[in-house]
Design a protein around this motif. Structure first.
Motif, PDB file in Angstrom:
ATOM      1  N   ALA A  37       0.835  -1.204   0.000  1.00 29.33           N
ATOM      2  CA  ALA A  37       0.000   0.000   0.000  1.00 29.33           C
ATOM      3  C   ALA A  37       0.873   1.259   0.000  1.00 29.33           C
ATOM      4  CB  ALA A  37      -0.934  -0.010   1.202  1.00 29.33           C
ATOM      5  N   LEU A  38       1.915   1.258   0.801  1.00 22.88           N
ATOM      6  CA  LEU A  38       2.822   2.409   0.833  1.00 22.88           C
ATOM      7  C   LEU A  38       3.525   2.598  -0.511  1.00 22.88           C
ATOM      8  CD1 LEU A  38       4.383   1.989   4.390  1.00 22.88           C
ATOM      9  CD2 LEU A  38       2.715   3.712   3.645  1.00 22.88           C
ATOM     10  N   SER A  39       3.908   1.487  -1.139  1.00 24.32           N
ATOM     11  CA  SER A  39       4.528   1.590  -2.459  1.00 24.32           C
ATOM     12  C   SER A  39       3.551   2.125  -3.493  1.00 24.32           C
ATOM     13  CB  SER A  39       5.054   0.219  -2.902  1.00 24.32           C
ATOM     14  OG  SER A  39       6.111  -0.185  -2.085  1.00 24.32           O
ATOM     15  N   GLY A  40       2.289   1.738  -3.376  1.00 26.41           N
ATOM     16  CA  GLY A  40       1.271   2.271  -4.272  1.00 26.41           C
ATOM     17  C   GLY A  40       1.089   3.766  -4.095  1.00 26.41           C
ATOM     18  N   ILE A  41       1.072   4.196  -2.852  1.00 25.51           N
ATOM     19  CA  ILE A  41       0.976   5.635  -2.569  1.00 25.51           C
ATOM     20  C   ILE A  41       2.164   6.361  -3.189  1.00 25.51           C
ATOM     21  CG2 ILE A  41       1.103   7.352  -0.716  1.00 25.51           C
ATOM     22  CD1 ILE A  41      -0.527   5.313   1.001  1.00 25.51           C
ATOM     23  N   TYR A  42       3.344   5.779  -3.032  1.00 22.91           N
ATOM     24  CA  TYR A  42       4.538   6.376  -3.644  1.00 22.91           C
ATOM     25  C   TYR A  42       4.368   6.500  -5.160  1.00 22.91           C
ATOM     26  CZ  TYR A  42       9.067   6.480  -5.893  1.00 22.91           C
ATOM     27  OH  TYR A  42      10.107   6.787  -6.725  1.00 22.91           O
ATOM     28  N   GLY A  43       3.888   5.434  -5.792  1.00 20.19           N
ATOM     29  CA  GLY A  43       3.709   5.468  -7.240  1.00 20.19           C
ATOM     30  C   GLY A  43       2.776   6.576  -7.682  1.00 20.19           C
ATOM     31  N   PHE A  44       1.643   6.722  -6.981  1.00 25.13           N
ATOM     32  CA  PHE A  44       0.703   7.775  -7.345  1.00 25.13           C
ATOM     33  C   PHE A  44       1.282   9.162  -7.076  1.00 25.13           C
ATOM     34  CE2 PHE A  44      -2.528   4.324  -6.757  1.00 25.13           C
ATOM     35  CZ  PHE A  44      -2.954   4.295  -8.075  1.00 25.13           C
ATOM     36  N   LEU A  45       1.983   9.327  -5.949  1.00 25.30           N
ATOM     37  CA  LEU A  45       2.575  10.633  -5.637  1.00 25.30           C
ATOM     38  C   LEU A  45       3.665  11.018  -6.637  1.00 25.30           C
ATOM     39  CD1 LEU A  45       2.892  10.483  -1.740  1.00 25.30           C
ATOM     40  CD2 LEU A  45       1.319  11.893  -3.091  1.00 25.30           C
ATOM     41  N   GLN A  46       4.385  10.012  -7.117  1.00 27.99           N
ATOM     42  CA  GLN A  46       5.475  10.267  -8.046  1.00 27.99           C
ATOM     43  C   GLN A  46       4.960  10.539  -9.449  1.00 27.99           C
ATOM     44  OE1 GLN A  46       7.335   7.415 -10.049  1.00 27.99           O
ATOM     45  NE2 GLN A  46       9.358   8.311 -10.095  1.00 27.99           N
ATOM     46  N   GLY A  47       3.722  10.151  -9.696  1.00 31.51           N
ATOM     47  CA  GLY A  47       3.154  10.357 -11.028  1.00 31.51           C
ATOM     48  C   GLY A  47       3.210   9.128 -11.909  1.00 31.51           C
ATOM     49  N   ALA A  48       3.669   8.025 -11.355  1.00 34.64           N
ATOM     50  CA  ALA A  48       3.739   6.767 -12.100  1.00 34.64           C
ATOM     51  C   ALA A  48       2.496   5.945 -11.759  1.00 34.64           C
ATOM     52  CB  ALA A  48       5.016   6.011 -11.751  1.00 34.64           C
ATOM     53  N   TRP A  49       1.344   6.367 -12.300  1.00 34.69           N
ATOM     54  CA  TRP A  49       0.086   5.736 -11.912  1.00 34.69           C
ATOM     55  C   TRP A  49       0.012   4.260 -12.271  1.00 34.69           C
ATOM     56  CZ3 TRP A  49      -2.995   3.600 -15.558  1.00 34.69           C
ATOM     57  CH2 TRP A  49      -2.833   4.031 -16.863  1.00 34.69           C
ATOM     58  N   PRO A  50       0.667   3.749 -13.349  1.00 33.76           N
ATOM     59  CA  PRO A  50       0.618   2.297 -13.565  1.00 33.76           C
ATOM     60  C   PRO A  50       1.267   1.521 -12.417  1.00 33.76           C
ATOM     61  CG  PRO A  50       1.250   3.391 -15.591  1.00 33.76           C
ATOM     62  CD  PRO A  50       1.297   4.424 -14.500  1.00 33.76           C
ATOM     63  N   PHE A  51       2.379   2.043 -11.895  1.00 32.69           N
ATOM     64  CA  PHE A  51       3.039   1.420 -10.752  1.00 32.69           C
ATOM     65  C   PHE A  51       2.130   1.464  -9.532  1.00 32.69           C
ATOM     66  CE2 PHE A  51       5.740   1.696  -6.962  1.00 32.69           C
ATOM     67  CZ  PHE A  51       6.502   0.546  -7.106  1.00 32.69           C
ATOM     68  N   GLY A  52       1.514   2.601  -9.306  1.00 39.15           N
ATOM     69  CA  GLY A  52       0.595   2.728  -8.176  1.00 39.15           C
ATOM     70  C   GLY A  52      -0.580   1.781  -8.293  1.00 39.15           C
ATOM     71  N   LEU A  53      -1.095   1.612  -9.486  1.00 46.04           N
ATOM     72  CA  LEU A  53      -2.221   0.712  -9.714  1.00 46.04           C
ATOM     73  C   LEU A  53      -1.824  -0.743  -9.465  1.00 46.04           C
ATOM     74  CD1 LEU A  53      -5.164   0.504 -10.625  1.00 46.04           C
ATOM     75  CD2 LEU A  53      -4.324   0.340 -12.966  1.00 46.04           C
ATOM     76  N   VAL A  54      -0.678  -1.153  -9.972  1.00 46.82           N
ATOM     77  CA  VAL A  54      -0.206  -2.525  -9.759  1.00 46.82           C
ATOM     78  C   VAL A  54       0.028  -2.791  -8.272  1.00 46.82           C
ATOM     79  CG1 VAL A  54       1.729  -4.109 -10.179  1.00 46.82           C
ATOM     80  CG2 VAL A  54       0.737  -2.805 -12.066  1.00 46.82           C
ATOM     81  N   GLU A  55       0.596  -1.839  -7.581  1.00 46.79           N
ATOM     82  CA  GLU A  55       0.827  -2.016  -6.144  1.00 46.79           C
ATOM     83  C   GLU A  55      -0.489  -2.079  -5.369  1.00 46.79           C
ATOM     84  OE1 GLU A  55       3.577  -2.894  -4.717  1.00 46.79           O
ATOM     85  OE2 GLU A  55       4.587  -2.779  -6.642  1.00 46.79           O
ATOM     86  N   THR A  56      -1.497  -1.368  -5.833  1.00 48.33           N
ATOM     87  CA  THR A  56      -2.814  -1.451  -5.206  1.00 48.33           C
ATOM     88  C   THR A  56      -3.389  -2.854  -5.375  1.00 48.33           C
ATOM     89  OG1 THR A  56      -3.176   0.899  -5.607  1.00 48.33           O
ATOM     90  CG2 THR A  56      -5.127  -0.433  -5.168  1.00 48.33           C
ATOM     91  N   VAL A  57      -3.204  -3.436  -6.550  1.00 47.73           N
ATOM     92  CA  VAL A  57      -3.657  -4.818  -6.775  1.00 47.73           C
ATOM     93  C   VAL A  57      -2.880  -5.780  -5.879  1.00 47.73           C
ATOM     94  CG1 VAL A  57      -3.775  -6.681  -8.483  1.00 47.73           C
ATOM     95  CG2 VAL A  57      -4.454  -4.366  -9.117  1.00 47.73           C
ATOM     96  N   TRP A  58      -1.578  -5.599  -5.770  1.00 42.07           N
ATOM     97  CA  TRP A  58      -0.779  -6.451  -4.887  1.00 42.07           C
ATOM     98  C   TRP A  58      -1.228  -6.316  -3.433  1.00 42.07           C
ATOM     99  CZ3 TRP A  58       1.533 -10.688  -5.497  1.00 42.07           C
ATOM    100  CH2 TRP A  58       2.212 -10.996  -6.662  1.00 42.07           C
ATOM    101  N   THR A  59      -1.633  -5.131  -3.039  1.00 44.12           N
ATOM    102  CA  THR A  59      -2.151  -4.941  -1.681  1.00 44.12           C
ATOM    103  C   THR A  59      -3.380  -5.804  -1.467  1.00 44.12           C
ATOM    104  OG1 THR A  59      -1.317  -2.664  -1.627  1.00 44.12           O
ATOM    105  CG2 THR A  59      -3.020  -3.239  -0.035  1.00 44.12           C
ATOM    106  N   ALA A  60      -4.294  -5.793  -2.433  1.00 39.11           N
ATOM    107  CA  ALA A  60      -5.517  -6.605  -2.320  1.00 39.11           C
ATOM    108  C   ALA A  60      -5.190  -8.093  -2.295  1.00 39.11           C
ATOM    109  CB  ALA A  60      -6.457  -6.281  -3.476  1.00 39.11           C
ATOM    110  N   VAL A  61      -4.257  -8.528  -3.126  1.00 43.82           N
ATOM    111  CA  VAL A  61      -3.857  -9.940  -3.148  1.00 43.82           C
ATOM    112  C   VAL A  61      -3.253 -10.345  -1.802  1.00 43.82           C
ATOM    113  CG1 VAL A  61      -2.215 -11.572  -4.202  1.00 43.82           C
ATOM    114  CG2 VAL A  61      -3.546 -10.028  -5.645  1.00 43.82           C
ATOM    115  N   ALA A  62      -2.387  -9.501  -1.270  1.00 50.40           N
ATOM    116  CA  ALA A  62      -1.741  -9.812   0.008  1.00 50.40           C
ATOM    117  C   ALA A  62      -2.750  -9.828   1.150  1.00 50.40           C
ATOM    118  CB  ALA A  62      -0.633  -8.808   0.294  1.00 50.40           C
TER     119      ALA A  62
END
Length: 70
Positions: A37-62
């Motif tokens: 979840a923290l990595s996803g937040i980082y991705g969205f804050l950095q502007g790399a929304w595909p990374f943020g989206l993938v990390e959000t999916v990984w959060t749900a899987v975990a």
């Protein structure tokens, strides 16, 4: 390095650490989900929304894995 880069480095490092420790117990699976979840937040804050989206999916899987192992 700026604060956002340090935050990203720490969150991705935590993901790696907790992923490696997952076999030791369900609390590490939950910690991995939090790091995702923290990595996803980082991705969205950095502007790399595909990374943020993938990390959000990984959060749900975990979180789903955590609910099964606890």
């Amino acid at each position: 390095m700026d604060a956002l880069t340090i935050f990203g480095l720490l969150s991705v490092s935590a993901m790696l650490l907790f992923y490696a420790l997952e076999p030791r117990g369900p609390h590490y699976v939950l910690a991995f989900a939090a790091a995702c979840a923290l990595s996803g937040i980082y991705g969205f804050l950095q502007g790399a929304w595909p990374f943020g989206l993938v990390e959000t999916v990984w959060t749900a899987v975990a979180l789903r894995r955590w609910s099964k192992v606890r």
